[in-house]
Design an enzyme around this catalytic site. Structure first.
Site, short mmCIF file in Angstrom:
data_model
loop_
_atom_site.label_atom_id
_atom_site.label_comp_id
_atom_site.label_asym_id
_atom_site.label_seq_id
_atom_site.Cartn_x
_atom_site.Cartn_y
_atom_site.Cartn_z
NE ARG A 66 -8.11 -10.54 0.93
CZ ARG A 66 -6.63 -10.64 0.54
NH1 ARG A 66 -6.51 -10.92 -0.68
NH2 ARG A 66 -6.03 -10.43 1.64
CE1 TYR B 20 -4.03 -13.40 -1.90
CE2 TYR B 20 -2.87 -13.63 0.22
CZ TYR B 20 -3.52 -12.93 -0.76
OH TYR B 20 -3.62 -11.64 -0.58
N PRO C 202 4.57 -9.05 -6.00
CG PRO C 202 4.33 -6.98 -4.85
CD PRO C 202 4.35 -7.58 -6.32
CG ASN C 203 4.71 -10.15 -0.42
OD1 ASN C 203 5.63 -10.24 0.27
ND2 ASN C 203 3.78 -9.07 -0.37
CD GLU D 93 -7.28 -6.34 -12.17
OE1 GLU D 93 -7.96 -5.94 -12.82
OE2 GLU D 93 -6.77 -5.98 -10.84
NE ARG E 101 0.83 -12.97 0.39
CZ ARG E 101 0.27 -12.14 -0.54
NH1 ARG E 101 0.59 -12.47 -1.68
NH2 ARG E 101 0.10 -11.06 -0.26
CG ASN F 288 -1.82 -12.07 -8.96
OD1 ASN F 288 -1.90 -10.82 -8.26
ND2 ASN F 288 -2.00 -13.15 -7.98
CB ALA G 138 0.36 -5.14 -2.30
CG HIS H 148 -6.41 -10.06 -8.27
ND1 HIS H 148 -5.24 -9.49 -7.92
CD2 HIS H 148 -7.21 -9.13 -9.11
CE1 HIS H 148 -5.17 -8.13 -8.20
NE2 HIS H 148 -5.99 -7.91 -8.99
C1 DQA Z 1 -3.66 -10.66 -4.72
C2 DQA Z 1 -4.72 -9.83 -4.05
C3 DQA Z 1 -4.01 -8.64 -3.59
O1 DQA Z 1 -4.71 -7.72 -2.92
C4 DQA Z 1 -2.76 -9.08 -2.81
O2 DQA Z 1 -2.18 -7.68 -2.36
C5 DQA Z 1 -1.81 -10.04 -3.14
C6 DQA Z 1 -2.59 -11.18 -3.74
C7 DQA Z 1 -4.35 -12.07 -4.92
O3 DQA Z 1 -3.76 -12.80 -5.92
O4 DQA Z 1 -5.69 -12.44 -4.45
O5 DQA Z 1 -0.75 -10.10 -3.09
O6 DQA Z 1 -3.46 -10.12 -6.02
#
Ligand code: DQA
Length: 146
Positions: free
Chosen positions: A109, A24, A11-12, A100, A19, A76, A79, A102
């Protein structure tokens, strides 16, 4: 046939570029995908990159990677990393190694980002390198080939 690596984004992450760029970066998911395509060509890997804001899509795609006998999944989960028992269970249900990733370093954070439900079932985790987390992950996926 080239080994397949699924690159799944939660998501997002469709909003990358606009964003919270201070966290990011300014790379978009499309620009990251283009760089990964070139890298995959050089590594003789086939990649399939997807994004969804819906948890169940990620679960379905993990199953699909299992059925396809993919070399690896780069994930990735956004959240959902911190909340999704369903994604945790899906990873356990297939025999494909998950890397995994990020963009940010969740450990640096908010406290709610410090726990990952993906990490205990992942082959390994890469975080904190912006778009570079994905390129490092693709190199790691290539190294799983035997
Ligand atoms: C994320 C880190 C997560 O905590 C966050 O909710 C994201 C992006 C990252 O790529 O840094 O949506 O996965």
């Amino acid at each position: 046939m080239k080994p397949l690596v699924l690159i799944l984004n939660g998501p997002n992450l469709n909003l990358l570029g606009t964003r919270e760029p201070e966290i990011y970066g300014r790379d978009t998911l499309d620009s990251i995908g283009a760089a990964l395509s070139a890298q995959a060509d050089a590594l003789s890997l086939e990649i399939d990159m997807r994004q969804s804001n819906h948890e169940g899509h990620l679960v379905d795609w993990i199953h699909e990677a299992g059925a396809a006998g993919a070399l690896a999944i780069i994930l990735n989960a956004g959240a959902y990393t911190h909340t999704s028992i369903a994604i945790h269970d899906a990873i356990k249900a297939v025999s494909v190694p998950v890397i995994e990733v990020h963009l940010s370093n969740p450990h640096a954070r908010e406290a709610f980002r410090h726990k990952s439900l993906i990490a205990p079932v992942a082959k390994g985790s890469i975080c904190g390198f912006g778009a570079g987390s994905y390129t490092l992950a693709l190199d790691a996926a290539a190294a799983l080939r035997h």
